[in-house]
Scaffold this active site. Structure first.
Site, mmCIF file in Angstrom:
data_model
loop_
_atom_site.group_PDB
_atom_site.id
_atom_site.type_symbol
_atom_site.label_atom_id
_atom_site.label_comp_id
_atom_site.label_asym_id
_atom_site.label_seq_id
_atom_site.Cartn_x
_atom_site.Cartn_y
_atom_site.Cartn_z
ATOM 1 C CB CYS A 165 -0.952 -0.040 1.180
ATOM 2 S SG CYS A 165 -1.894 -1.572 1.222
ATOM 3 C CG HIS A 305 -1.729 4.000 5.685
ATOM 4 N ND1 HIS A 305 -1.664 3.871 4.316
ATOM 5 C CD2 HIS A 305 -1.943 2.740 6.168
ATOM 6 C CE1 HIS A 305 -1.814 2.597 3.978
ATOM 7 N NE2 HIS A 305 -1.988 1.892 5.087
ATOM 8 C CE LYS A 337 -5.430 4.031 2.639
ATOM 9 N NZ LYS A 337 -4.488 5.113 2.960
ATOM 10 C CG HIS A 342 -6.420 0.641 1.644
ATOM 11 N ND1 HIS A 342 -5.491 1.259 0.825
ATOM 12 C CD2 HIS A 342 -5.691 0.013 2.618
ATOM 13 C CE1 HIS A 342 -4.280 1.013 1.271
ATOM 14 N NE2 HIS A 342 -4.372 0.259 2.350
ATOM 15 C CG PHE A 403 -0.184 -5.929 4.410
ATOM 16 C CD1 PHE A 403 -0.583 -5.232 5.531
ATOM 17 C CD2 PHE A 403 -1.136 -6.657 3.720
ATOM 18 C CE1 PHE A 403 -1.899 -5.249 5.958
ATOM 19 C CE2 PHE A 403 -2.458 -6.683 4.136
ATOM 20 C CZ PHE A 403 -2.834 -5.980 5.258
#
Length: 417
Positions: A165, A305, A337, A342, A403
């Site tokens: 991401c 984020h 978001k 996302h 991730f």
């Protein structure tokens, strides 16, 4: 090193398929979530996503070509086409040196739908391994960058970044570096993703990463809310034209903003969970500020984020307090978001664009879907809940984390001669 400015933008998002529609959606606080239409999701734990609606790839792609490219590449070509027109470059192609123009484009996964369809076709057959000759060039993550360069004849740097991401923010950071080091004059950068597929929803469901609020999907993306239960998967693309300032000035380009700093770090902690104290996030924001030679007090807005996951939102707010100190309470902070969902590898692109539009329009896009304060999140922070706010925006910082513990931060500020 050379100064680098933003001279063009393009967006295909769940809340608007053009730059102007995206800005309108951000200012109005629109939710992009709906029940999934791209496939039958009734057997999945999550029945909704932030899909791009009424998408017509033929605005930028030949009708025959559309069938040969994955949806993520379609988003790349349509958004970059808008950015090329917006920048004025599309009308000046014959005057440009194509060897000095590059493409650095991101995707976290690439053509997941194309891979999925080919495997389904094979497994439902008689075992004979027949595959579409376009399968590999449709699915590989670097192919969107290739298509953009082929369309315009750009022969400069060309590759893809993949860091989950954080992918698009890394692409923008790399483009920034290539231009300021003098290796290219212009780079088309950003990212695209089209993972609203059976494998995408099923895979993230298996990780328990997605919201399952099927009875109230419009408000399911709830960053910082006590009752958040995971993120909402989105799709789309965002394109930025980064250009050396002197080059932009010479051709009379309009300038949205200047990119002045970037950072990249790792959590080195866990494959999916953030460091509980936000250590990687704290380090990357400090790195970006140092790169920009700016004090924390010069930042007015942080586009976080903020995925709406229980652990991530808490860790990021801790990191913001660690970096900004008392100024953390004078900032506006928001997670867009909450509106777009996302977009994984494209998130950093459309969120950087949201920050640039905030500078251009002097507004802060909201964090929508807030109902209940989380006692673990400092309620003195201005998380810009539910409605956009007007404010003087001199500079913004955009965070994306992926991730694997990948972190990236970008800083844009108002352009001044």
């Amino acid at each position: 090193m050379r100064r680098v400015v933003v001279t063009g933008l393009g967006a295909v998002t769940p809340i608007g398929n053009t730059l102007s529609a995206y800005q309108e959606g951000l200012q109005k606080g629109v939710s992009g979530a709906n029940l999934i239409t791209l496939f039958n999701a009734s057997e999945f734990k999550t029945h909704f996503a932030c899909e791009v609606k009424d998408f017509n790839p033929e605005v930028a792609i030949d009708k025959k070509e559309v069938r040969r490219i994955d949806r993520f590449t379609q988003f790349a070509l349509v958004s970059s086409d808008e950015a090329m027109i917006d920048s004025g470059l599309a009308a000046q192609l014959e005057e440009l040196n194509p060897d000095r123009i590059g493409v650095i484009w991101a995707s976290g996964i690439g053509g997941l739908r194309s891979l999925e369809e080919e495997i389904e076709t094979f497994t439902s057959g008689n075992g004979t391994p027949r595959y579409n000759p376009f399968m590999i060039p449709k699915m590989i993550a670097d192919i969107a960058a290739g298509h953009i360069s082929i369309k315009y004849g750009f022969r400069g740097i060309n590759y893809a970044t993949v860091s989950a991401c954080a992918s698009a923010s890394h692409a923008i950071m790399n483009a920034f570096d290539y231009i300021r080091l003098g290796r290219n004059d212009i780079i088309v950068t950003g990212g695209s993703e089209a993972a609203v597929t059976k494998a995408g929803i099923g895979g993230f469901n298996a990780m328990k990463a997605l919201s399952t609020r099927n009875d109230d999907f419009k408000t399911a993306s709830r960053p910082f809310d006590k009752d958040r239960d995971g993120f909402v998967l989105g799709e789309g693309g965002g394109a930025l034209i980064l250009e050396a300032y002197e080059h932009a000035k010479k051709r009379g380009a309009k300038i949205y903003a200047e990119i002045v700093g970037a950072g990249a770090t790792a959590d080195a902690y866990h494959i999916t969970a953030p460091h509980p104290d936000g250590l990687g996030a704290l380090n990357v924001m400090r790195m970006a500020l140092a790169d920009a030679n700016m004090n924390p007090e010069e930042i007015d807005y942080v586009n976080v984020h903020g995925t709406s996951t229980p652990l991530g939102d808490i860790a990021e707010t801790k990191a913001i307090k660690g970096v900004f100190g008392e100024h953390a309470y004078g900032l506006n902070i928001s997670s867009t978001k909450s509106m777009t969902g996302h977009l994984l590898g494209a998130a950093g692109a459309i969120e950087a664009i949201a920050g640039i539009l905030a500078i251009k329009g002097q507004f802060i896009p909201p964090t929508i879907n807030h109902f209940t304060d989380d006692p673990e999140i400092d309620n003195r922070l201005n998380l810009t809940f539910n409605e956009a706010q007007e404010r003087k925006v001199r500079a913004i910082l955009s965070n994306t984390f992926g991730f694997g513990g990948h972190n990236s931060s970008l800083i844009f500020k108002q352009f001044a001669e």
